[in-house]
Design an enzyme around this catalytic site. Structure first.
Site, short mmCIF file in Angstrom:
data_model
loop_
_atom_site.label_atom_id
_atom_site.label_comp_id
_atom_site.label_asym_id
_atom_site.label_seq_id
_atom_site.Cartn_x
_atom_site.Cartn_y
_atom_site.Cartn_z
N HIS A 161 0.82 -1.21 0.00
CA HIS A 161 0.00 0.00 0.00
C HIS A 161 0.86 1.27 0.00
O HIS A 161 0.97 1.95 -1.01
CB HIS A 161 -0.93 0.02 1.22
C1 BDR Z 1 -4.03 1.87 4.08
O1 BDR Z 1 -4.62 1.74 5.37
C2 BDR Z 1 -3.62 1.46 6.32
O2 BDR Z 1 -3.93 0.32 7.03
C3 BDR Z 1 -2.32 1.24 5.58
O3 BDR Z 1 -1.24 1.77 6.30
C4 BDR Z 1 -2.53 1.95 4.28
O4 BDR Z 1 -2.14 3.30 4.35
C5 BDR Z 1 -4.49 0.71 3.21
O5 BDR Z 1 -5.88 0.73 3.08
#
Ligand code: BDR
Ligand code: CA
Length: 322
Positions: free
Chosen positions: A248
């Site tokens: 992500h």
């Molecule tokens: C996003 O949400 C958080 O859990 C992660 O760090 C990332 O930024 C993914 O949906």
């Protein structure tokens, strides 16, 4: 100048967070990044914990940029319970944390953002990988910064491309769902925004084999990635049957430094701020005509809709291995 040769001055707005920590490692090690500030926000853990984690990362990774604490709650309402089942109770995969001897900058996050952006107009890229709460506050208190930021690169949202629609609800991604009002305001301002949503981050997976090889080849940094990601990987295995985990927040770093890895579309973006679809991100693609509606008069922003995942994984590895 050849784009590849440009150094990026970066403010990293983050809620560490396992994948936030992995992206911060990338920023700290990349030769073309001048990390000038780290600002924290609630999200993967409460604000005291995400700030403590950012300070731990400053100490562990050895970067000099100030760390400033930001918002502990969304613009409207109360924060939701942190997703400890994803990032662990301490937000960093429950690794043991040593005592921390560095302290936070006395300024609140939004003030640090304002100060850094106004100090070098047109030069600062903000990589925002958590709730948009600090950015909304910064632009509310100093509207002039909207015209002074070089670019904002966001990890957040999901536009339904490649079948990726949401991870906290069928239509909402966590960072946007956690403060939809702030995100709608930030996406509606006239600063250039590029977004890596689930459309591309869920198309980029670090496998167990990849991480094991990184741990073998990238010294202490590789061992660190393996240690903090074990809990996160387990969550992905149990929830999605994945051999590995989604990339992500490092995807926002990749999009900032290597836009050529991504296919993009442009258009005005709205965020749903109430009802069962709260947190959904919807783009009105440029060139499509509709009757007058909620997207009118909003700036055209950029979303990533396709990715060369092999190139992103190679980029992460090469940055750490050298
Ligand atoms: C996003 O949400 C958080 O859990 C992660 O760090 C990332 O930024 C993914 O949906
Ligand atoms: Ca994050």
């Amino acid at each position: 100048m050849i784009p590849d040769m440009q150094t990026l001055k970066v403010i990293y707005d983050t809620d560490p967070g396992v994948d936030d920590a992995m992206a911060l490692l990338l920023l700290a090690r990349h030769k073309r990044v001048d990390l000038i500030g780290v600002t924290t926000v609630f999200g993967n853990a409460d604000i005291a914990t995400t700030t403590r984690n950012a300070l731990y990362l400053k100490q562990k990774l050895g970067f000099s940029a100030p760390v400033a604490q930001g918002a502990g709650a969304p613009l409207v309402g109360e924060p939701d319970a942190p997703p400890t089942f994803v990032h662990g109770l301490n937000g960093l995969g429950d690794i043991d944390l040593p005592p921390i001897s560095v302290s936070a900058d006395p300024r609140p996050a939004h003030q640090l953002i304002i100060d850094l952006v106004t100090a070098t107009p047109g030069e600062v890229t903000i990589i925002a990988v958590g709730r948009m709460t600090n950015l909304e506050r910064a632009m509310r208190e100093a509207p002039e910064i909207v015209g002074l930021v070089k670019q904002i690169v966001v990890m957040g949202g999901a536009f339904g491309r490649n079948g990726h629609t949401g991870n906290v609800t069928p239509v909402a991604e966590a960072n946007i769902w956690g403060d939809p009002d702030a995100a709608d305001i930030v996406f509606g301002a006239a600063w250039p925004i590029a977004i890596a949503g689930l459309d591309v981050t869920q198309a980029t997976v670090m496998s167990e084999t990849y991480v094991a090889k990184l741990a073998a080849d990238a010294g202490e940094d590789g061992a660190f990635v393996r240690a903090i990601s074990a809990f996160y990987q387990n969550f992905h295995r149990e929830s999605a049957g994945l051999d590995g985990f989604y990339v992500h927040d490092s995807s926002a770093v990749a999009l900032a430094l290597h836009p050529e890895f991504y296919q993009t579309e442009t258009g005005a973006i709205r965020v749903v701020t109430e009802g069962i679809a709260i947190g959904q991100t919807i783009i009105k693609p440029d060139g499509r005509n509709y009757p007058p509606g909620a997207w009118d008069g909003r700036p055209s922003q950029t979303i990533a809709v396709g990715v060369d995942a092999v190139a992103v994984l190679k980029f992460y590895r090469e940055t750490l291995v050298g």
